[in-house]
Design an enzyme around this catalytic site. Structure first.
Site, mmCIF file in Angstrom:
data_model
loop_
_atom_site.group_PDB
_atom_site.id
_atom_site.type_symbol
_atom_site.label_atom_id
_atom_site.label_comp_id
_atom_site.label_asym_id
_atom_site.label_seq_id
_atom_site.Cartn_x
_atom_site.Cartn_y
_atom_site.Cartn_z
ATOM 1 N N ASP A 1 34.277 42.771 52.347
ATOM 2 C CA ASP A 1 33.353 43.397 52.931
ATOM 3 C C ASP A 1 32.611 42.301 54.179
ATOM 4 O O ASP A 1 31.539 41.782 55.066
ATOM 5 C CB ASP A 1 32.293 42.645 52.096
ATOM 6 C CG ASP A 1 31.437 41.469 51.317
ATOM 7 O OD1 ASP A 1 32.877 40.924 51.126
ATOM 8 O OD2 ASP A 1 30.406 40.994 51.432
ATOM 9 N N SER B 1 32.950 42.436 46.909
ATOM 10 C CA SER B 1 32.909 41.939 47.992
ATOM 11 C C SER B 1 34.990 41.828 48.437
ATOM 12 O O SER B 1 35.246 42.658 48.556
ATOM 13 C CB SER B 1 32.885 40.021 47.430
ATOM 14 O OG SER B 1 33.064 39.437 48.189
ATOM 15 N N HIS B 2 35.592 40.338 47.810
ATOM 16 C CA HIS B 2 37.265 40.061 47.721
ATOM 17 C C HIS B 2 37.957 41.051 46.424
ATOM 18 O O HIS B 2 38.792 40.605 46.849
ATOM 19 C CB HIS B 2 37.547 39.389 47.397
ATOM 20 C CG HIS B 2 37.030 38.319 46.373
ATOM 21 N ND1 HIS B 2 35.223 38.266 46.344
ATOM 22 C CD2 HIS B 2 37.146 37.771 45.364
ATOM 23 C CE1 HIS B 2 35.145 37.615 45.564
ATOM 24 N NE2 HIS B 2 36.135 37.286 44.624
ATOM 25 N N THR C 1 27.348 26.787 43.134
ATOM 26 C CA THR C 1 27.856 28.069 43.983
ATOM 27 C C THR C 1 26.777 29.592 44.222
ATOM 28 O O THR C 1 26.058 29.900 42.956
ATOM 29 C CB THR C 1 28.756 28.661 43.383
ATOM 30 O OG1 THR C 1 29.782 27.786 43.108
ATOM 31 C CG2 THR C 1 29.670 30.122 43.410
ATOM 32 N N GLU D 1 31.704 27.163 51.096
ATOM 33 C CA GLU D 1 31.932 27.332 50.100
ATOM 34 C C GLU D 1 33.353 27.069 49.829
ATOM 35 O O GLU D 1 33.962 27.152 50.273
ATOM 36 C CB GLU D 1 31.043 28.450 48.899
ATOM 37 C CG GLU D 1 29.934 28.525 49.244
ATOM 38 C CD GLU D 1 29.076 30.199 48.250
ATOM 39 O OE1 GLU D 1 28.166 29.964 48.050
ATOM 40 O OE2 GLU D 1 30.336 31.340 48.556
ATOM 41 N N ASP E 1 38.199 39.547 53.945
ATOM 42 C CA ASP E 1 37.780 39.586 52.805
ATOM 43 C C ASP E 1 37.145 41.480 52.723
ATOM 44 O O ASP E 1 36.594 41.587 54.324
ATOM 45 C CB ASP E 1 37.078 39.231 51.672
ATOM 46 C CG ASP E 1 35.335 38.530 51.930
ATOM 47 O OD1 ASP E 1 35.143 39.669 53.001
ATOM 48 O OD2 ASP E 1 34.866 39.364 50.667
ATOM 49 N N LYS F 1 26.925 35.019 53.603
ATOM 50 C CA LYS F 1 28.143 34.075 55.197
ATOM 51 C C LYS F 1 28.693 35.295 56.065
ATOM 52 O O LYS F 1 28.983 35.854 55.455
ATOM 53 C CB LYS F 1 29.453 33.435 54.199
ATOM 54 C CG LYS F 1 29.522 35.081 52.749
ATOM 55 C CD LYS F 1 30.730 33.575 51.447
ATOM 56 C CE LYS F 1 30.518 34.795 50.962
ATOM 57 N NZ LYS F 1 29.164 34.586 49.074
ATOM 58 N N ARG G 1 28.725 43.848 39.428
ATOM 59 C CA ARG G 1 29.855 44.258 39.485
ATOM 60 C C ARG G 1 30.653 44.809 38.765
ATOM 61 O O ARG G 1 30.819 44.262 36.854
ATOM 62 C CB ARG G 1 30.806 43.528 40.588
ATOM 63 C CG ARG G 1 30.697 43.186 41.500
ATOM 64 C CD ARG G 1 31.582 42.133 41.837
ATOM 65 N NE ARG G 1 30.167 41.579 43.679
ATOM 66 C CZ ARG G 1 30.627 40.538 44.203
ATOM 67 N NH1 ARG G 1 31.783 39.463 43.752
ATOM 68 N NH2 ARG G 1 30.188 40.242 45.507
ATOM 69 N N SER H 1 35.028 28.945 48.580
ATOM 70 C CA SER H 1 35.870 29.933 48.528
ATOM 71 C C SER H 1 35.722 30.989 49.480
ATOM 72 O O SER H 1 35.715 32.274 49.684
ATOM 73 C CB SER H 1 34.998 30.707 47.069
ATOM 74 O OG SER H 1 33.700 31.302 47.627
ATOM 75 N N ASP I 1 32.656 38.520 54.892
ATOM 76 C CA ASP I 1 31.876 37.605 54.358
ATOM 77 C C ASP I 1 32.567 36.493 54.308
ATOM 78 O O ASP I 1 32.208 35.039 54.767
ATOM 79 C CB ASP I 1 30.337 38.068 53.538
ATOM 80 C CG ASP I 1 30.992 38.275 52.046
ATOM 81 O OD1 ASP I 1 32.323 37.677 52.353
ATOM 82 O OD2 ASP I 1 30.122 37.675 51.272
ATOM 83 N N ARG I 2 34.174 36.477 53.839
ATOM 84 C CA ARG I 2 34.703 35.332 53.506
ATOM 85 C C ARG I 2 35.566 35.846 54.855
ATOM 86 O O ARG I 2 36.757 36.635 55.174
ATOM 87 C CB ARG I 2 35.473 35.665 52.408
ATOM 88 C CG ARG I 2 34.677 35.428 51.096
ATOM 89 C CD ARG I 2 35.461 35.982 49.687
ATOM 90 N NE ARG I 2 34.331 35.861 49.025
ATOM 91 C CZ ARG I 2 34.579 34.751 47.784
ATOM 92 N NH1 ARG I 2 35.653 34.656 47.231
ATOM 93 N NH2 ARG I 2 34.044 35.162 46.851
#
Length: 583
Positions: A302, A124-125, A368, A387, A300, A400, A25, A389, A304-305
């Protein structure tokens, strides 16, 4: 049929192309440098080896953030040049991270082909846009993130790379329309298959959950629902799943049109960044909503959260995974035969531990990173994991899964309310959480994030905390000088994990201070940012006295927070008087 040839392009290494817990990233301005993305992609192909690349079927898609469309064309041309047989792309280049995992594991092409891996384009987020973040990671044939053995090879390759391969004469593929485009190269046929982004993922979810039972709940006039995709890729799946399949009102969906810059927002589903949902659910400090929905959730960038909210009520991710595990066998058909085991990341609260002990389930505490859960799942040792997060999932895929978590909660609500959708009061999200605390006790829990702090200062803070651990007696003297009402530390260490499946050892996974009353302080450097360092501080206190489980979390944790900040010398090392985010 268009023909292409393979060009070898000379290049030189870039510093810092080391994948973190979820890939590489960086800011967009870094990725758009000539050869930067190409170097990393070629380093990945080289790390995988010809046996995994030539003739392979690869998925290339992501969360649609800025630069994704360009990156998809580059990776497709490099895949062709490296001997890949097929590239599968979600329509418009959009696939949530869990949907990618589902596609790798479940999709069968028209010619009987199965995917052998995937490039996922996401940060991600983290924010998106020309001046924000971009990311790329590689997932393996099990649908899960590449293990450290592969990511270490990728990094080593980036430090020595001298050339990359790319197809010359291969036109850009129209990714807005589904269908197969075929080309011919030196090693034979190469196909690009643009397919519907949701169908395979939806088919898998329908095999897990009782959709008619959820549909009955959502159609009840007593139940209201709100889902906020924060302009991320989950919005593509949300309309199809929640509205078209489950009958939710389209007005239930908020910010469900994916945007390259996430609408200028921060696509992180927490109380700080999901402002519109927080206000709608009656939890805003500045806006009073007179009649909030019964249930709300956010995703989020993508997908996954997840964040789960009840009416004027926040469910911590640590409690969420524990409650899903406690109710899964009764409420979710996929788990009706029982759970193989459960797992959580080390910083996540011990709420899941108590459930595992009560239900006599195998339990694992891992570093993690979802790849650690994936190993357990591949070995048949874990069914549900999470997790703190805001990541929750199960062994249906190897990532996730934010929408899975929402459907799990809707399944529990449907099960708890199956007899009272006509008359009587609904069992609410808050009721379910409070009933859980009454049985298992409550883990008061919070996380303080200090984002983009000076990297040297962050390292010095962690070194200071490690040094303190050499004398527990000295630590306890310092603590009593800060707060006499805080319990003594009985153990302190840097978390280390030996994988029970492959025997690999992961060291330096976070600094822990464990107290005799079950409280914990954990400090970690996060690997999910694109620049600087992010320090995460986790504060937890266990309360099993049912008369004391209704306190405000920040009030209950105030003594431990004070100890954590002063013991770590947080302000001294970071020059920050307050965290960026509190969750």
């Amino acid at each position: 049929m268009a023909n292409f040839k393979v060009s070898r392009v000379e290049t030189t290494p870039f510093e810092g192309q080391k994948p973190g817990t979820s890939g590489l990233r960086k800011k967009v301005k870094v990725f758009i440098q000539p050869h930067y993305l190409q170097n990393f992609v070629q380093a990945t192909f080289n790390a995988l080896g010809a046996d995994r690349v030539e003739g392979a079927t690869l998925v290339v898609s992501g969360d649609g953030r800025y630069y994704s469309k360009d990156a998809i064309q580059i990776i497709t041309k490099m895949a062709a040049a490296n001997g890949v047989r097929r590239v599968w792309i979600g329509q418009n280049g959009l696939l949530s991270t869990p949907a990618v995992s589902a596609v790798v594991r479940e999709r069968v092409g028209a010619d009987g082909s199965k995917a052998t891996g995937a490039f996922i384009l996401t940060a991600s987020h983290n924010p998106g846009g020309p001046h924000e973040d971009f990311g790329i990671k590689y997932n393996m044939e099990n649908g899960g993130p590449a293990p450290e053995g592969i990511t270490n090879k990728i990094y080593e390759n980036t430090t020595t790379i001298k050339e990359y391969l790319i197809a010359e004469g291969l036109p850009d593929v129209d990714i807005s329309t589904t269908g197969v485009s075929s080309f011919e190269g030196p090693k034979g046929k190469f196909d690009v298959d643009v397919f519907d982004s949701t169908s395979d993922y939806l088919k898998l979810l329908k095999s897990i959950f009782d959709f008619p039972a959820i549909q009955k709940l959502l159609s009840s006039p007593k139940f209201s629902f709100c889902y906020d995709a924060l302009h991320g890729v989950a919005g593509v799946h949300a309309k199809r799943i929640f509205v078209e399949e489950l009958g939710a009102n389209e007005s239930s969906l908020v910010n469900c049109v994916p945007k390259e810059d996430f609408g200028g927002g921060h696509p992180d589903p927490n109380l700080t960044y999901a402002k519109e949902l927080v206000a709608r659910m009656g939890l805003s400090k500045t806006h009073s909503e007179p009649n909030p929905p019964e249930f709300g959730a956010a995703a989020d960038g993508d997908g996954d959260r997840n964040m789960v909210l009840g009416k004027r009520f926040f469910v911590t991710p640590s409690d969420s995974v524990a409650i899903i595990a406690a109710n899964a066998v009764q409420a979710i058909p996929y788990f009706s035969g029982g759970l193989k085991g459960v797992a959580r990341s080390m910083p996540t609260s011990a709420a899941l531990d108590i459930v595992a002990k009560h239900l006599k389930l195998k339990f694992f505490e891992v570093p993690t990173g979802w790849k650690f859960f994936g190993n357990l799942m591949d070995a048949g040792m874990c069914s549900i994991c999470g997790e703190e997060s805001f990541g929750t999932g199960s062994d249906h895929i190897r990532e996730k899964d934010g929408i899975w978590a929402v459907l799990a909660w809707l399944s529990i609500l449907a099960y708890k309310n199956k007899d009272n959708l006509g008359e009587g009061n609904l069992v609410s999200v808050e009721d379910i959480v409070c009933q859980h605390w009454a049985i298992y006790g409550r883990h008061y829990y919070t996380r303080y994030d200090y984002e983009n702090v000076n990297a040297d200062g962050a390292k010095d803070l962690m070194a200071h905390l490690v040094k303190l651990q050499s004398s527990i007696d000295e630590v306890n003297k310092l603590i009593k000088g800060i707060r006499s009402d805080v319990s003594n530390v009985v153990h302190a260490d840097e978390f280390e994990y030996k994988d029970p499946v492959d025997g690999s050892v992961s060291k330096h996974q976070g600094i822990r201070y464990l107290f005799e009353d079950g409280s914990r302080l954990v400090f970690r450097l996060s690997g999910t940012g694109s620049e600087g360092a992010t320090i995460r501080l986790y504060i937890e206190q266990y309360e099993k006295d049912s008369s004391k489980i209704g306190r405000d979390s920040q009030e209950a944790l105030a003594p431990l927070v004070e100890v954590a900040l002063k013991l770590s010398k947080m302000q001294e090392y970071t020059s920050r008087s307050a965290p960026t985010v509190i969750t």
